[in-house]
Design an enzyme around this catalytic site. Structure first.
Site, PDB file in Angstrom:
ATOM      1  N   SER A  66       0.827  -1.209   0.000  1.00 39.70           N
ATOM      2  CA  SER A  66       0.000   0.000   0.000  1.00 39.70           C
ATOM      3  C   SER A  66       0.863   1.261   0.000  1.00 39.70           C
ATOM      4  CB  SER A  66      -0.904  -0.029   1.241  1.00 39.70           C
ATOM      5  OG  SER A  66      -1.215   1.269   1.685  1.00 39.70           O
TER       6      SER A  66
HETATM    7  N1  GSH Z   1      -6.599   9.578   1.507  1.00 40.57           N
HETATM    8  C1  GSH Z   1      -5.976   8.378   1.987  1.00 40.57           C
HETATM    9  C2  GSH Z   1      -6.143   7.300   0.935  1.00 40.57           C
HETATM   10  C3  GSH Z   1      -5.679   5.936   1.411  1.00 40.57           C
HETATM   11  C4  GSH Z   1      -5.956   4.848   0.380  1.00 40.57           C
HETATM   12  O1  GSH Z   1      -6.577   5.089  -0.658  1.00 40.57           O
HETATM   13  N2  GSH Z   1      -5.503   3.634   0.669  1.00 40.57           N
HETATM   14  C5  GSH Z   1      -5.784   2.513  -0.191  1.00 40.57           C
HETATM   15  C6  GSH Z   1      -4.670   1.477  -0.087  1.00 40.57           C
HETATM   16  S1  GSH Z   1      -3.107   2.096  -0.699  1.00 40.57           S
HETATM   17  C7  GSH Z   1      -7.050   1.856   0.316  1.00 40.57           C
HETATM   18  O2  GSH Z   1      -7.028   1.183   1.309  1.00 40.57           O
HETATM   19  N3  GSH Z   1      -8.169   2.103  -0.339  1.00 40.57           N
HETATM   20  C8  GSH Z   1      -9.424   1.570   0.078  1.00 40.57           C
HETATM   21  C9  GSH Z   1     -10.531   2.538  -0.193  1.00 40.57           C
HETATM   22  O3  GSH Z   1     -10.259   3.709  -0.544  1.00 40.57           O
HETATM   23  O4  GSH Z   1     -11.678   2.130  -0.044  1.00 40.57           O
HETATM   24  C10 GSH Z   1      -4.509   8.649   2.296  1.00 40.57           C
HETATM   25  O5  GSH Z   1      -3.978   9.702   1.888  1.00 40.57           O
HETATM   26  O6  GSH Z   1      -3.865   7.841   2.969  1.00 40.57           O
END
Ligand code: GSH
Length: 227
Positions: A14
């Site tokens: 991730s």
């Molecule tokens: N805005 C968050 C986004 C985090 C994100 O999109 N993580 C991904 C994995 S790299 C996830 O788990 N997505 C699931 C989702 O958005 O439902 C950040 O900046 O950390």
């Protein structure tokens, strides 16, 4: 006196976990709140939480995410490129062995785990090389000058390691987790008071803890490890 604490759940597949990891590890030296780093299994989280719309599954979010990742990497000062055939890689590769390796390393030494986690992220997102096979992991351990690398890889297959990875993943899921990274804030009695998605919520987490958010702390990062 017992105090609040923070658990940071992450997976090296991730990219947002990478940024969150940098943020929280750069801050913890300046905080009195204890921070626990907890490798978990992202694919298990997506499956168990029945999350059917992560960004890569929705074209308009996917397009946005590529820009957002670069913006975040620039902010945190980490070298970053989107791997080729990224979507295919994310849907067909498993980070389970890499995550088990981190647990095995953590059982040996916390700093070792952090060193290897950074090595895995740099390999995947800095050099766009895979991190899924034994050969990939051997290469990271060699680059990071890890002693007894073969023993470490062997120990990552132990029942104890597999159990800890499952427990970490289950604990995050029990607090409502659906993605990575995931942070829980516990009160002095160990009860979870907040569960927070994303590596971009450090200012709010700091605020909840009565700590300060200091931005990207790039100077601190440069003195900790070579960028
Ligand atoms: N805005 C968050 C986004 C985090 C994100 O999109 N993580 C991904 C994995 S790299 C996830 O788990 N997505 C699931 C989702 O958005 O439902 C950040 O900046 O950390």
């Amino acid at each position: 006196m017992a105090k609040r604490s923070v658990d940071f759940f992450f997976d090296v597949i991730s990219p947002y976990s990478y940024f969150g990891f940098e943020g929280i590890t750069r801050h913890r030296h300046l905080w009195s709140t204890p921070v626990r780093l907890r490798p978990f299994y992202f694919a298990g989280v997506i499956k168990q939480s029945k999350n059917e719309s992560p960004p890569l599954a929705i074209p308009i979010k996917e397009k946005y995410m590529y820009k957002d990742l670069v913006l975040n990497a620039q902010y945190w000062g980490v070298s970053f490129r989107i791997p080729k055939d990224y979507k295919k890689m994310m849907f067909t590769s498993s980070s389970i062995e890499a995550q088990r390796l981190l647990i095995a390393a953590q059982l040996r030494d916390e700093k070792l785990m952090e060193n290897i986690a950074r090595g895995l992220w740099q390999r995947l997102y800095g050099y766009n090389k895979e991190i899924f096979s034994r050969h990939d992991m051997e290469s990271v351990l060699r680059d990071r000058h890890v002693k007894d690398a073969n023993e470490l890889i062997e120990s990552s297959q132990s029942d104890e390691v597999k159990k800890i990875l499952r427990e970490n993943t289950d604990e995050a899921l029990q607090t409502g987790c659906f993605g990575a990274p995931w942070t829980t804030v516990k009160d002095a009695s160990g009860k979870t008071t907040h569960a927070i998605f994303g590596g971009d919520r450090l200012p709010q987490i700091a605020d909840l803890l009565g700590e300060k958010f200091h931005g990207n702390l790039l100077d601190q990062a440069k003195s900790q490890w070579s960028l």
